[in-house]
Design an enzyme around this catalytic site. Structure first.
Site, PDB file in Angstrom:
ATOM      1  N   GLU A   1       1.014  -0.768   0.040  1.00  0.00           N
ATOM      2  CA  GLU A   1       0.438   0.037  -0.191  1.00  0.00           C
ATOM      3  C   GLU A   1       0.272   1.342   0.270  1.00  0.00           C
ATOM      4  OE1 GLU A   1      -1.868   0.745   3.729  1.00  0.00           O
ATOM      5  OE2 GLU A   1      -3.566   1.806   2.685  1.00  0.00           O
TER       6      GLU A   1
ATOM      7  N   LYS B   1      -9.934   2.381  -2.253  1.00  0.00           N
ATOM      8  CA  LYS B   1      -9.908   2.288  -1.074  1.00  0.00           C
ATOM      9  C   LYS B   1     -11.090   2.664  -0.312  1.00  0.00           C
ATOM     10  CE  LYS B   1      -7.006   1.492   3.224  1.00  0.00           C
ATOM     11  NZ  LYS B   1      -6.173   1.944   3.909  1.00  0.00           N
TER      12      LYS B   1
ATOM     13  N   CYS C   1      -6.078  -2.957   1.619  1.00  0.00           N
ATOM     14  CA  CYS C   1      -5.687  -3.185   3.381  1.00  0.00           C
ATOM     15  C   CYS C   1      -6.356  -3.175   3.635  1.00  0.00           C
ATOM     16  CB  CYS C   1      -4.470  -1.925   3.545  1.00  0.00           C
ATOM     17  SG  CYS C   1      -4.432  -1.901   5.602  1.00  0.00           S
TER      18      CYS C   1
HETATM   19  N1  LIG Z   1      -3.436   1.065   6.031  1.00  0.00           N
HETATM   20  C1  LIG Z   1      -4.179   0.896   6.714  1.00  0.00           C
HETATM   21  O1  LIG Z   1      -5.374   1.187   5.831  1.00  0.00           O
HETATM   22  N2  LIG Z   1      -4.392  -0.044   8.122  1.00  0.00           N
HETATM   23  C2  LIG Z   1      -5.013   0.051   8.971  1.00  0.00           C
HETATM   24  C3  LIG Z   1      -4.749  -0.938   9.902  1.00  0.00           C
HETATM   25  C4  LIG Z   1      -4.655  -2.481   9.357  1.00  0.00           C
HETATM   26  O2  LIG Z   1      -6.646  -2.727   8.831  1.00  0.00           O
HETATM   27  O3  LIG Z   1      -4.221  -3.258   9.995  1.00  0.00           O
END
Ligand SMILES: NC(=O)NCCC(=O)O
Length: 370
Positions: A119, A182, A219
């Site tokens: 990401e 996203k 993510c």
């Molecule tokens: N980048 C991101 O969405 N991190 C959130 C933490 C997770 O989903 O583990």
């Protein structure tokens, strides 16, 4: 031992379990064993010279009478940032380009057809600026190596300068096929992304490539089962999950979520996470009672691929840069669908009806009380 020193679950099992139990423990934990891929020696030595881990595995499908195998090689790249977060921005970006560029070159030596980066790969977790240079960089790689490139970036769009967390999919011709934004923006721990990104508006796009139909669930979207479901509804055969997440927050969930999605939707999934700890000069807090601090914690890597039969590849290291090469025969998707029939037995229209009712005002949950 600190979280940043513990190398991987697999290594720990291998060094501590008696030989007789190891294969049974692995079968139960990880499913049918994935065979190691023979990778070219030039790739193995280049990876070692460039100081990153290189691992290769194969998911096989049964030989069919009417369809030839549909083998595709996927490359997952995880890496730490190269320069400190207060170095001049252009230097940081150029350093990341050259690091990832040398890893993609090794992916090409290994015959990778589709490569996916982590990401917002070309920046540290707080360096959020539009990246047209990164787009050009990825397009050049795609054409040069005849490889589909999934390049997750920070996108700045239009008159209102809207910021999106986006994955650009570049065809192996070097042309941009499209983008996937996203869908689910985290508001957890130090990931206060709602203060700068908007929730994606590209739905659940699937990209038809020469090597298969692919989708990108970025993510935090991996915690949402319906998000995976909708990529699958649109025909995704491989769903990538480029991530940036830290040990204290999500590590126990990591090995379950993408793997469960592969099982539930008769497809392959690929989870990719960055490594390292990114230090920021200014202290910050996240309104969660924790003391002000200078970093998010340890990004634990552990990138892996999962197959529809419930098996998964070993993960990359928790601490080192790495390239995971995975060969998958996409015929396995339909073979497992024919065996388990989760799609055929899914009561989608019933769920759709009940879901529609449950989000309307005045909804009364269906609970029977004594
Ligand atoms: N980048 C991101 O969405 N991190 C959130 C933490 C997770 O989903 O583990």
């Amino acid at each position: 031992m600190s979280a940043c020193e513990f190398e991987s679950l697999e290594e720990s099992l291998e060094s501590h379990l008696p030989e007789a139990e190891l294969s049974e423990v692995k079968r139960i934990l990880f499913g049918k064993e994935t065979q190691k891929l023979d990778l070219p020696s030039c790739a193995v030595s280049a990876a070692s010279e460039r100081d990153f881990e290189l691992k290769g595995f194969r998911f096989e499908a049964a030989q069919e009478q009417l369809r030839p195998p549909r083998r595709v090689r996927v490359g997952l790249i995880q890496n730490r940032i190269v320069l400190p977060t207060d170095a001049p921005i252009l230097d940081q970006i150029n350093a990341m380009h050259s690091r990832v560029g040398e890893m993609v070159e090794v992916a090409a030596m290994c015959g990778v057809n589709i490569v996916c980066f982590q990401e917002t790969w070309s920046e540290s977790t707080n360096l959020y600026v539009c990246r047209s240079a990164t787009l050009c960089f990825a397009a050049v790689l795609a054409k040069k190596y005849n490889m589909v490139v999934v390049s997750p970036i920070l996108e700045r769009e239009g008159l209102h300068s809207t910021l999106w967390n986006t994955a650009v999919v570049i065809s192996n011709s070097g042309h941009v096929l499209g983008k996937s934004r996203k869908n689910h923006i985290p508001r957890i721990g130090d990931f206060n992304e709602s203060t700068y990104y908007m929730e994606g508006d590209t739905g659940h796009t699937v990209f038809q490539t020469q090597f298969g139909n692919i989708a990108v669930n970025i993510c935090y979207g991996r915690h949402h089962p319906l998000n995976w479901l909708m990529y699958s509804m649109n025909g995704a055969e491989i769903i990538f999950n480029p991530s940036a997440t830290v040990g204290a927050l999500s590590e126990p969930m990591w090995s379950i979520e993408a793997r469960n999605a592969a099982i539930a939707h008769h497809c392959f999934t690929c989870a990719i996470n960055r490594v390292g700890t990114e230090h920021f000069k200014s202290e910050f807090t996240s309104g969660d009672g924790k003391k002000a601090h200078h970093d998010f914690g340890h990004f634990y890597g552990s990138s892996y691929a999962a197959a529809p039969d419930g098996s998964r590849s070993p993960g990359l290291s928790r601490t080192r840069d790495g390239l995971l090469v995975v060969e998958m025969d996409l015929n396995l998707n339909r073979q497992i669908s024919d065996k388990w029939s989760f799609k055929m037995t899914g009561r989608y229209s019933e769920y759709a009806e009940e879901l529609t009712k449950s989000v309307r005002p005045g909804f009364k949950p269906n609970i029977v009380k004594e």
